[in-house]
Scaffold this active site. Structure first.
Site, PDB file in Angstrom:
ATOM      1  N   HIS A  23      40.483  26.212  53.129  1.00 26.39           N
ATOM      2  CA  HIS A  23      39.775  25.439  54.153  1.00 26.39           C
ATOM      3  C   HIS A  23      38.520  26.172  54.612  1.00 26.39           C
ATOM      4  CE1 HIS A  23      43.230  22.561  54.922  1.00 26.39           C
ATOM      5  NE2 HIS A  23      43.774  23.496  54.167  1.00 26.39           N
ATOM      6  N   ASP A 129      37.686  20.686  60.594  1.00 28.06           N
ATOM      7  CA  ASP A 129      38.779  20.428  59.670  1.00 28.06           C
ATOM      8  C   ASP A 129      39.679  19.360  60.281  1.00 28.06           C
ATOM      9  OD1 ASP A 129      41.550  20.913  58.421  1.00 28.06           O
ATOM     10  OD2 ASP A 129      40.307  22.275  57.260  1.00 28.06           O
TER      11      ASP A 129
END
Length: 472
Positions: A23, A129
């Protein structure tokens, strides 16, 4: 924490990544693309995870770009348990304390950074995110801030999990027919709860961003636009992948060239199988033995990255002189390879490896980063999914794109993959006419992906559209 830019700017962006390698990596690559348009980017996470992101980035040096600003948000100490290779569920549960700490403790310092930037910029775009959606809720407190959810998984995986919802709201819609796959075992219960805690706050977002490409999964990206809007206007998706650099010079930059690349230079074109299971996956000793023997029995040249899975803080043990070597191979295994194989025990430059002309295939866990990187460079895959969205990505690769072979069946995930099965899968990809056809399709797809970033390409146009939108 670094002080934000003080002069008044038209628009500024805050990146809020989930503190896990796959991520962090995607949002830092995205920062490079946005900063190339003259928009200042503020990358906001803990000091440990900023360091991790900068240390491991490949294909470019973030320290050479002046309008990417790293903010070390304070994060109290959190437990850093080791990975458990023997766990029946291969999801990296040992990372959960780091994820929980981020959601619990980064919200307040993020809010302070947002407030500061909102006082100097006409508009602040928060790109978070999808699992750090508290940032979207915080953005609602500022009239000149708006939030955008960044999706780190494939559109195929995302649409698959929402297929019933899509079907119920679009009864006449023709849906693609692909093998059904159970998501049982993809996550732990704790992580499922973690996801649920963030999902509700996605309602505060003004749009969605995808690390994908129309030529890869346009049909599934289109399905996501068919989701019911819950009374809100349908949110615009921007498809801006692949985010990783698609042209690699192979010189290693300021870090120098990794020794494995020198070894690859000596191999014939498209002759080497690259083997890696990502930063968060663990294998048992028994599975390592079977994989090692299968690779050797295949008689195919290979380069294998074999290292312990990341901990929540990858630097926690860097000064530990009592480190025990993990993942032991059969006795004298490496000596017996006689140059046919190479085992890498440290962090490997995956982008440079996949871009190397000697690489002809990738035995992968099918994390979305690895899939997109492999496809970017026209490399077919042998699939070995471990957890999360990986089983779905494996189906996308093998059944839809037809650029890969299955080595580990998800339905048999609790079984050891025997050396004979490894041998068959590797030979099928690397040494058969079928494998050559897959490689040809993968190379064609790679060319189309690179075309998407050329003038008038879909990904380039979507990035420019997004920049224009937030700069309006």
């Amino acid at each position: 924490m670094e002080n934000p830019v003080r002069e008044t700017v038209t628009v500024a962006i805050i990146m809020v990544p989930l503190p896990a390698q796959g991520h962090l990596n995607q949002l830092l690559h995205f920062s490079r693309l946005i900063s190339s348009h003259g928009v200042p980017v503020h990358f906001a996470t803990s000091a440990t995870h900023n360091r991790q992101a900068k240390t491991r980035i490949q294909g470019w040096d973030p320290l050479t770009i002046s309008n990417i600003h790293f903010h070390d948000l304070p994060l109290p100490p959190f437990p850093v348990p080791p990975p458990d290779p023997k766990s029946r569920n291969k999801f990296p549960a040992h990372l959960q304390p780091a994820l929980d700490a981020a959601v619990l403790h980064l919200r307040q310092p993020f809010s302070a950074l947002l407030r500061s930037l909102c006082s100097t910029a006409r508009r602040v775009a928060v790109i978070h995110d999808g699992l750090m959606s508290f940032a979207a809720e915080e953005s609602t407190a500022h009239p000149n801030a708006e939030a955008y959810a960044f999706h780190c998984i494939s559109a195929f995986a995302s649409s698959s999990s929402k297929m019933d919802l899509i079907r119920s709201s679009n009864k006449e819609l023709k849906l693609p027919i692909l093998p059904a796959i159970s998501l049982e075992g993809c996550f732990t219960d704790q992580f499922a709860d973690f996801k649920s805690s963030q999902k509700e706050m996605l309602k505060y977002d003004a749009g969605h961003l995808y690390n994908s490409c129309q030529v890869v999964e346009g049909e599934f990206l289109d399905l996501l636009t068919k989701l019911p809007s819950n009374g809100k206007r349908q949110l615009r998706p921007w498809v801006v992948g692949p985010l990783n650099p698609i042209i690699i010079d192979g010189h290693g930059g300021s870090r120098g060239r990794h020794e494995c690349l020198e070894w690859l230079d000596k191999q014939p074109p498209r002759s080497v199988l690259y083997v890696s299971f990502g930063s968060n996956s663990s294998l048992t000793e028994e599975q390592i033995y079977e994989l090692a023997m299968g690779l050797k029995q295949s008689e195919q040249t290979f380069i294998w990255v074999l290292r312990e899975a990341d901990r929540g803080d990858i630097f926690a043990r860097e000064n530990d002189v009592k480190k025990i070597e993990k993942y032991k191979l059969p006795e004298n295994y490496e000596l017996g390879l006689n140059g046919v194989g190479m085992v890498v025990r440290d962090w490997a430059p995956q982008l440079e490896i996949l871009a190397h002309q000697s690489i002809g295939g990738f035995l992968s866990h099918c994390g979305w980063n690895s899939c997109m990187e492999s496809m970017s460079f026209g490399v077919p895959l042998a699939t070995w999914p471990m957890h999360s969205d990986q089983p779905l990505n494996a189906v996308l690769v093998t059944e839809y794109l037809k650029i890969g072979v299955q080595v580990r069946e998800w339905a048999r995930r609790e079984e050891i993959v025997g050396s004979a099965d490894v041998e068959v899968g590797v030979r099928r990809l690397m040494g058969t006419e079928e494998g050559k056809e897959m490689r040809s399709r993968a190379e064609e797809l790679g060319g189309a992906i690179r075309e998407a970033w050329s003038e008038g390409g879909s990904s380039r146009e979507d990035l420019e559209s997004f920049i224009a939108h937030i700069s309006r």
